[in-house]
Motif scaffolding. Structure first.
Motif, PDB file in Angstrom:
ATOM      1  N   TYR A  35      20.935  81.220  54.374  1.00  0.00           N
ATOM      2  CA  TYR A  35      19.607  81.776  54.656  1.00  0.00           C
ATOM      3  C   TYR A  35      19.737  83.058  55.473  1.00  0.00           C
ATOM      4  N   TRP A  36      20.622  83.075  56.471  1.00  0.00           N
ATOM      5  CA  TRP A  36      20.819  84.265  57.301  1.00  0.00           C
ATOM      6  C   TRP A  36      21.326  85.433  56.456  1.00  0.00           C
ATOM      7  N   ARG A  37      22.297  85.178  55.601  1.00  0.00           N
ATOM      8  CA  ARG A  37      22.884  86.262  54.805  1.00  0.00           C
ATOM      9  C   ARG A  37      21.967  86.753  53.698  1.00  0.00           C
ATOM     10  N   LYS A  38      21.262  85.840  53.041  1.00  0.00           N
ATOM     11  CA  LYS A  38      20.450  86.208  51.873  1.00  0.00           C
ATOM     12  C   LYS A  38      18.971  86.379  52.192  1.00  0.00           C
ATOM     13  N   GLY A  39      18.501  85.832  53.306  1.00  0.00           N
ATOM     14  CA  GLY A  39      17.096  85.936  53.671  1.00  0.00           C
ATOM     15  C   GLY A  39      16.203  84.894  53.030  1.00  0.00           C
ATOM     16  N   GLU A  40      16.805  83.993  52.265  1.00  0.00           N
ATOM     17  CA  GLU A  40      16.020  82.950  51.600  1.00  0.00           C
ATOM     18  C   GLU A  40      16.945  81.871  51.062  1.00  0.00           C
ATOM     19  N   LEU A  41      16.338  80.761  50.728  1.00  0.00           N
ATOM     20  CA  LEU A  41      17.042  79.691  50.023  1.00  0.00           C
ATOM     21  C   LEU A  41      16.296  79.423  48.726  1.00  0.00           C
ATOM     22  N   PRO A  42      17.013  79.125  47.664  1.00  0.00           N
ATOM     23  CA  PRO A  42      16.331  78.817  46.406  1.00  0.00           C
ATOM     24  C   PRO A  42      15.622  77.467  46.493  1.00  0.00           C
ATOM     25  N   ASP A  43      14.586  77.297  45.708  1.00  0.00           N
ATOM     26  CA  ASP A  43      13.870  76.020  45.672  1.00  0.00           C
ATOM     27  C   ASP A  43      14.328  75.248  44.441  1.00  0.00           C
ATOM     28  N   ASP A  44      15.637  75.028  44.385  1.00  0.00           N
ATOM     29  CA  ASP A  44      16.242  74.353  43.246  1.00  0.00           C
ATOM     30  C   ASP A  44      17.361  73.454  43.775  1.00  0.00           C
ATOM     31  N   ASP A  45      17.249  72.168  43.514  1.00  0.00           N
ATOM     32  CA  ASP A  45      18.208  71.215  44.069  1.00  0.00           C
ATOM     33  C   ASP A  45      19.641  71.461  43.611  1.00  0.00           C
ATOM     34  N   ARG A  46      19.825  71.889  42.390  1.00  0.00           N
ATOM     35  CA  ARG A  46      21.185  72.144  41.909  1.00  0.00           C
ATOM     36  C   ARG A  46      21.830  73.295  42.683  1.00  0.00           C
ATOM     37  N   GLN A  47      21.064  74.349  42.946  1.00  0.00           N
ATOM     38  CA  GLN A  47      21.604  75.472  43.722  1.00  0.00           C
ATOM     39  C   GLN A  47      21.795  75.088  45.187  1.00  0.00           C
ATOM     40  N   LEU A  48      20.845  74.351  45.736  1.00  0.00           N
ATOM     41  CA  LEU A  48      20.950  73.952  47.139  1.00  0.00           C
ATOM     42  C   LEU A  48      22.143  73.029  47.388  1.00  0.00           C
ATOM     43  N   CYS A  49      22.403  72.120  46.464  1.00  0.00           N
ATOM     44  CA  CYS A  49      23.555  71.228  46.656  1.00  0.00           C
ATOM     45  C   CYS A  49      24.861  72.021  46.584  1.00  0.00           C
ATOM     46  N   LYS A  50      24.892  73.081  45.788  1.00  0.00           N
ATOM     47  CA  LYS A  50      26.090  73.932  45.741  1.00  0.00           C
ATOM     48  C   LYS A  50      26.256  74.712  47.038  1.00  0.00           C
ATOM     49  N   ILE A  51      25.156  75.228  47.577  1.00  0.00           N
ATOM     50  CA  ILE A  51      25.208  75.952  48.850  1.00  0.00           C
ATOM     51  C   ILE A  51      25.683  75.021  49.958  1.00  0.00           C
ATOM     52  N   ALA A  52      25.182  73.781  49.950  1.00  0.00           N
ATOM     53  CA  ALA A  52      25.534  72.791  50.975  1.00  0.00           C
ATOM     54  C   ALA A  52      26.884  72.128  50.712  1.00  0.00           C
ATOM     55  N   LYS A  53      27.502  72.445  49.575  1.00  0.00           N
ATOM     56  CA  LYS A  53      28.808  71.888  49.195  1.00  0.00           C
ATOM     57  C   LYS A  53      28.772  70.359  49.109  1.00  0.00           C
ATOM     58  N   LEU A  54      27.690  69.857  48.516  1.00  0.00           N
ATOM     59  CA  LEU A  54      27.520  68.414  48.360  1.00  0.00           C
ATOM     60  C   LEU A  54      27.351  68.073  46.887  1.00  0.00           C
ATOM     61  N   PRO A  55      27.817  66.898  46.473  1.00  0.00           N
ATOM     62  CA  PRO A  55      27.485  66.435  45.120  1.00  0.00           C
ATOM     63  C   PRO A  55      25.970  66.234  45.030  1.00  0.00           C
ATOM     64  N   LEU A  56      25.422  66.388  43.855  1.00  0.00           N
ATOM     65  CA  LEU A  56      23.969  66.295  43.669  1.00  0.00           C
ATOM     66  C   LEU A  56      23.421  64.953  44.164  1.00  0.00           C
ATOM     67  N   LYS A  57      24.151  63.866  43.910  1.00  0.00           N
ATOM     68  CA  LYS A  57      23.688  62.547  44.348  1.00  0.00           C
ATOM     69  C   LYS A  57      23.571  62.498  45.882  1.00  0.00           C
ATOM     70  N   THR A  58      24.579  63.005  46.583  1.00  0.00           N
ATOM     71  CA  THR A  58      24.559  63.025  48.052  1.00  0.00           C
ATOM     72  C   THR A  58      23.462  63.958  48.552  1.00  0.00           C
ATOM     73  N   TRP A  59      23.335  65.115  47.888  1.00  0.00           N
ATOM     74  CA  TRP A  59      22.265  66.054  48.260  1.00  0.00           C
ATOM     75  C   TRP A  59      20.900  65.371  48.186  1.00  0.00           C
ATOM     76  N   ASN A  60      20.659  64.639  47.117  1.00  0.00           N
ATOM     77  CA  ASN A  60      19.371  63.962  46.965  1.00  0.00           C
ATOM     78  C   ASN A  60      19.124  62.938  48.081  1.00  0.00           C
ATOM     79  N   GLU A  61      20.187  62.314  48.591  1.00  0.00           N
ATOM     80  CA  GLU A  61      20.043  61.379  49.710  1.00  0.00           C
ATOM     81  C   GLU A  61      19.702  62.113  51.013  1.00  0.00           C
ATOM     82  N   TYR A  62      20.280  63.287  51.209  1.00  0.00           N
ATOM     83  CA  TYR A  62      20.125  64.022  52.469  1.00  0.00           C
ATOM     84  C   TYR A  62      18.976  65.031  52.447  1.00  0.00           C
ATOM     85  N   ARG A  63      18.439  65.299  51.295  1.00  0.00           N
ATOM     86  CA  ARG A  63      17.460  66.378  51.141  1.00  0.00           C
ATOM     87  C   ARG A  63      16.283  66.262  52.104  1.00  0.00           C
TER      88      ARG A  63
END
Length: 157
Positions: A35-63
């Motif tokens: 967010y600091w570098r780009k000024g925004e975060l995408p509103d897409d779970d697949r992209q967010l899980c990649k940014i967070a370096k998490l598998p999609l299943k884990t991302w969905n648990e932590y989202r």
């Protein structure tokens, strides 16, 4: 704009995130850095899980837990405030730098011109000097002495 560093108030961060697991800390920090570098975060779970370096299943648990640190989708109030502050400080410093360099250079030129010519004000145009190219070396030794403190760059042939 290049943002090579990001302020992190450790006391505030730890106070707000004491309930997170180690993995959630890592994901949250990665989201903040993106967010600091780009000024925004995408509103897409697949992209967010990649940014967070998490598998999609884990991302969905932590989202939901991670979403609590953001508002209006994926906006971060503290980072927005810090970025605006950085922009204000940067603009002020740029203006101060311009003012700081121009004033002393003009004052030196005025004093040196007055002492060399015996006049209170400098002549309209100095012989051998092109006012459109102040970086270009003057053609006489007197003018070279007058502009020696002003010229910083190498003369263009």
């Amino acid at each position: 704009m290049n943002r090579p560093w990001m302020p992190l108030y450790v006391g505030d961060y730890l106070g707000d995130t004491g309930h997170l697991t180690t993995t959630q800390h890592g994901a949250y920090l990665l989201l903040m850095m993106h967010y600091w570098r780009k000024g925004e975060l995408p509103d897409d779970d697949r992209q967010l899980c990649k940014i967070a370096k998490l598998p999609l299943k884990t991302w969905n648990e932590y989202r939901a837990t991670l979403q609590d640190f953001f508002h209006d989708g994926w906006k971060h109030k503290r980072i927005d405030t810090e970025f605006e502050r950085m922009m204000r400080v940067s603009a002020k410093r740029a203006i101060a730098g311009q003012k700081g360099g121009i004033g002393p250079a003009l004052a030196r030129m005025k004093l040196e011109n007055a002492s060399l010519s015996g006049h209170a004000s400098p002549p309209a145009q100095l012989p051998g000097h092109c006012p459109a190219r102040p970086w270009q070396a003057p053609t006489t030794h007197i003018h070279a002495r007058v502009f020696s403190n002003v010229r910083r760059a190498r003369p263009i042939p």
